[in-house]
Design a protein around this motif. Structure first.
Motif, PDB file in Angstrom:
ATOM      1  N   ALA A 176       0.642  -1.186   0.005  1.00  0.00           N
ATOM      2  CA  ALA A 176      -0.037   0.021  -0.011  1.00  0.00           C
ATOM      3  C   ALA A 176       0.872   1.118   0.092  1.00  0.00           C
ATOM      4  O   ALA A 176       0.255   2.579  -0.280  1.00  0.00           O
ATOM      5  CB  ALA A 176      -0.950   0.010   1.202  1.00  0.00           C
ATOM      6  N   LEU A 177       2.180   1.227   0.273  1.00  0.00           N
ATOM      7  CA  LEU A 177       3.012   2.412   0.298  1.00  0.00           C
ATOM      8  C   LEU A 177       3.629   2.572  -0.978  1.00  0.00           C
ATOM      9  O   LEU A 177       4.227   3.692  -1.394  1.00  0.00           O
ATOM     10  CB  LEU A 177       4.085   2.286   1.263  1.00  0.00           C
ATOM     11  N   ASP A 178       3.483   1.614  -1.929  1.00  0.00           N
ATOM     12  CA  ASP A 178       4.181   1.875  -3.579  1.00  0.00           C
ATOM     13  C   ASP A 178       3.757   2.942  -4.208  1.00  0.00           C
ATOM     14  O   ASP A 178       4.650   3.642  -4.695  1.00  0.00           O
ATOM     15  CB  ASP A 178       3.836   0.576  -4.268  1.00  0.00           C
ATOM     16  N   ALA A 179       2.338   3.502  -4.171  1.00  0.00           N
ATOM     17  CA  ALA A 179       1.990   4.664  -4.682  1.00  0.00           C
ATOM     18  C   ALA A 179       2.564   5.829  -4.402  1.00  0.00           C
ATOM     19  O   ALA A 179       3.099   6.552  -5.251  1.00  0.00           O
ATOM     20  CB  ALA A 179       0.642   4.582  -4.932  1.00  0.00           C
ATOM     21  N   LYS A 180       2.767   6.076  -2.971  1.00  0.00           N
ATOM     22  CA  LYS A 180       3.328   6.985  -2.156  1.00  0.00           C
ATOM     23  C   LYS A 180       4.832   7.174  -2.713  1.00  0.00           C
ATOM     24  O   LYS A 180       5.263   8.292  -3.117  1.00  0.00           O
ATOM     25  CB  LYS A 180       3.151   7.079  -0.832  1.00  0.00           C
ATOM     26  N   VAL A 181       5.489   6.078  -2.674  1.00  0.00           N
ATOM     27  CA  VAL A 181       7.053   5.815  -2.837  1.00  0.00           C
ATOM     28  C   VAL A 181       7.084   6.296  -4.151  1.00  0.00           C
ATOM     29  O   VAL A 181       7.950   7.187  -4.807  1.00  0.00           O
ATOM     30  CB  VAL A 181       7.556   4.623  -2.524  1.00  0.00           C
ATOM     31  N   ALA A 182       6.316   5.898  -5.257  1.00  0.00           N
ATOM     32  CA  ALA A 182       6.615   6.164  -6.690  1.00  0.00           C
ATOM     33  C   ALA A 182       6.249   7.875  -7.044  1.00  0.00           C
ATOM     34  O   ALA A 182       7.006   8.576  -7.561  1.00  0.00           O
ATOM     35  CB  ALA A 182       5.408   5.461  -7.369  1.00  0.00           C
ATOM     36  N   GLN A 183       5.668   8.481  -6.105  1.00  0.00           N
ATOM     37  CA  GLN A 183       5.034   9.754  -6.348  1.00  0.00           C
ATOM     38  C   GLN A 183       6.446  10.767  -6.008  1.00  0.00           C
ATOM     39  O   GLN A 183       6.649  11.980  -6.305  1.00  0.00           O
ATOM     40  CB  GLN A 183       3.967  10.316  -5.632  1.00  0.00           C
ATOM     41  N   LEU A 184       7.167  10.239  -4.817  1.00  0.00           N
ATOM     42  CA  LEU A 184       8.324  10.581  -4.430  1.00  0.00           C
ATOM     43  C   LEU A 184       9.723  10.760  -5.160  1.00  0.00           C
ATOM     44  O   LEU A 184      10.453  11.446  -4.974  1.00  0.00           O
ATOM     45  CB  LEU A 184       8.500  10.644  -2.967  1.00  0.00           C
ATOM     46  N   GLU A 185       9.781   9.664  -5.970  1.00  0.00           N
ATOM     47  CA  GLU A 185      10.957   9.428  -6.708  1.00  0.00           C
ATOM     48  C   GLU A 185      11.004  10.369  -8.074  1.00  0.00           C
ATOM     49  O   GLU A 185       9.914  10.428  -8.565  1.00  0.00           O
ATOM     50  CB  GLU A 185      11.225   7.806  -6.933  1.00  0.00           C
ATOM     51  N   ALA A 188      -6.439  -3.003 -12.957  1.00  0.00           N
ATOM     52  CA  ALA A 188      -7.557  -2.360 -12.312  1.00  0.00           C
ATOM     53  C   ALA A 188      -8.199  -2.852 -10.855  1.00  0.00           C
ATOM     54  O   ALA A 188      -9.058  -2.013 -10.325  1.00  0.00           O
ATOM     55  CB  ALA A 188      -8.780  -2.078 -13.394  1.00  0.00           C
ATOM     56  N   LYS A 189      -7.596  -3.772 -10.439  1.00  0.00           N
ATOM     57  CA  LYS A 189      -8.138  -4.226  -9.023  1.00  0.00           C
ATOM     58  C   LYS A 189      -7.212  -3.938  -7.974  1.00  0.00           C
ATOM     59  O   LYS A 189      -7.492  -4.174  -6.814  1.00  0.00           O
ATOM     60  CB  LYS A 189      -8.438  -5.807  -9.118  1.00  0.00           C
ATOM     61  N   SER A 190      -6.423  -3.090  -8.263  1.00  0.00           N
ATOM     62  CA  SER A 190      -5.232  -2.547  -7.249  1.00  0.00           C
ATOM     63  C   SER A 190      -5.643  -1.109  -6.938  1.00  0.00           C
ATOM     64  O   SER A 190      -5.152  -0.275  -8.013  1.00  0.00           O
ATOM     65  CB  SER A 190      -3.930  -3.049  -7.609  1.00  0.00           C
ATOM     66  N   LEU A 191      -6.127  -0.792  -5.999  1.00  0.00           N
ATOM     67  CA  LEU A 191      -6.222   0.866  -5.784  1.00  0.00           C
ATOM     68  C   LEU A 191      -4.661   1.312  -5.835  1.00  0.00           C
ATOM     69  O   LEU A 191      -4.627   2.483  -6.172  1.00  0.00           O
ATOM     70  CB  LEU A 191      -6.908   1.134  -4.258  1.00  0.00           C
ATOM     71  N   ILE A 192      -3.730   0.694  -5.052  1.00  0.00           N
ATOM     72  CA  ILE A 192      -2.438   1.265  -5.074  1.00  0.00           C
ATOM     73  C   ILE A 192      -1.868   1.257  -6.137  1.00  0.00           C
ATOM     74  O   ILE A 192      -1.137   2.302  -6.752  1.00  0.00           O
ATOM     75  CB  ILE A 192      -1.566   0.653  -4.090  1.00  0.00           C
ATOM     76  N   GLY A 193      -2.168   0.153  -7.190  1.00  0.00           N
ATOM     77  CA  GLY A 193      -1.358   0.234  -8.660  1.00  0.00           C
ATOM     78  C   GLY A 193      -2.100   1.358  -9.142  1.00  0.00           C
ATOM     79  O   GLY A 193      -1.217   2.095 -10.075  1.00  0.00           O
ATOM     80  N   LEU A 194      -3.318   1.464  -9.192  1.00  0.00           N
ATOM     81  CA  LEU A 194      -3.863   2.613 -10.003  1.00  0.00           C
ATOM     82  C   LEU A 194      -3.360   3.877  -9.825  1.00  0.00           C
ATOM     83  O   LEU A 194      -3.083   4.866 -10.522  1.00  0.00           O
ATOM     84  CB  LEU A 194      -5.312   2.636  -9.950  1.00  0.00           C
ATOM     85  N   LEU A 195      -3.285   4.175  -8.266  1.00  0.00           N
ATOM     86  CA  LEU A 195      -2.610   5.704  -7.775  1.00  0.00           C
ATOM     87  C   LEU A 195      -1.211   5.601  -8.352  1.00  0.00           C
ATOM     88  O   LEU A 195      -0.780   6.912  -8.681  1.00  0.00           O
ATOM     89  CB  LEU A 195      -2.833   5.604  -6.091  1.00  0.00           C
ATOM     90  N   SER A 196      -0.406   4.530  -8.214  1.00  0.00           N
ATOM     91  CA  SER A 196       0.689   4.688  -8.950  1.00  0.00           C
ATOM     92  C   SER A 196       0.892   5.147 -10.196  1.00  0.00           C
ATOM     93  O   SER A 196       2.167   5.502 -10.679  1.00  0.00           O
ATOM     94  CB  SER A 196       1.666   3.347  -8.742  1.00  0.00           C
TER      95      SER A 196
END
Length: 242
Positions: free
Chosen positions: A122-131, A193-201
């Motif tokens: 669940a942190l993957d999307a946030k980490v991707a936004q910061l890199e 599309a079944k992953s909220l975190i994936g979509l946010l990333s």
């Protein structure tokens, strides 16, 4: 549906995190219980956690999400105190992001192991936004025969943020299909599309073009449902033209 148990040192923290997550779910909601605090103060109680697991336990299993490290210890001890024989997984995923991602996916009827994986990442999307550069995309589903695809432009002002992403997950969860989503504008993805975190990333913003690729018996219907959400701007409208 699986049940969820939220273990926190602070009742107010847990209740606020659950309240936030519930804003992303429309329709049926999984059974969810909070086991937080001790005697009106801060702390965790293994017996309370065990009781919460027994309350929401069923044939689909229970996912436990914790805040601080000692909450994990209480959750582990609780497994020895439960009266239920339901399968239980104690997640190591982040608290707020994990509760949101887990509740959204669990509401689609996804199995325990799949929800646990979503919470763990669940942190993957946030980490991707910061890199400076996008991190590794979540694995896309294997290509199957007879794919159904479409390209659409995001028209809603905020793009594919948490609420629209949750609507994607819930829409796809109702079909026997797998749909992969790619941000063609940035070259990010594909993600399921079944992953909220994936979509946010994907970092998909207004004006970005995204691609939908579906496989499975209901692929055409699933892709069509997602295209309808996109065409409607997820009900968020578009900016007024001057």
């Amino acid at each position: 549906m699986i049940g969820l148990v939220i273990v926190s040192h602070s009742p107010r923290l847990a209740e606020a995190a659950v309240e936030l997550a519930l804003q992303m779910v429309h329709g049926s909601v999984p059974a969810i219980r909070v086991a937080a605090g001790v005697g009106g103060g801060f702390g965790t109680d293994a017996a309370a956690v065990a009781a919460a697991i027994d309350e929401v336990g069923g044939p689909d299993g229970v996912l436990v999400i914790t805040d601080l490290g000692s909450a994990v210890l209480s959750a582990g001890l609780a497994l020895e105190l439960t009266e239920s024989s339901t399968e239980v997984i104690v997640s190591g995923g982040p608290f707020v992001e994990g509760i949101t991602a887990g509740l959204v996916l669990a509401a689609t009827g996804a199995p325990l192991a799949e929800v646990a994986r979503e919470v763990s990442s669940a942190l993957d999307a946030k980490v991707a936004q910061l890199e400076p550069l996008p991190g590794p995309a979540l694995p896309a589903s294997a290509a199957g025969p007879d794919p159904h695809s479409a390209d659409e432009v995001l028209i809603n002002p905020e793009g594919l943020h948490a609420r629209p992403a949750a609507m994607f997950v819930q829409a796809v969860g109702g079909f026997d299909a797998v749909v992969d989503v790619t941000n063609l504008t940035t070259g990010t993805g594909p993600v399921t599309a079944k992953s909220l975190i994936g979509l946010l990333s994907l970092g998909a913003k207004q004006g970005h073009r995204i691609r939908l690729d579906g496989q499975g018996p209901d692929a055409a219907t699933a892709v069509g449902a997602l295209r309808s959400l996109l065409a409607d701007g997820f009900g968020e409208g578009t900016p007024a033209r001057g």
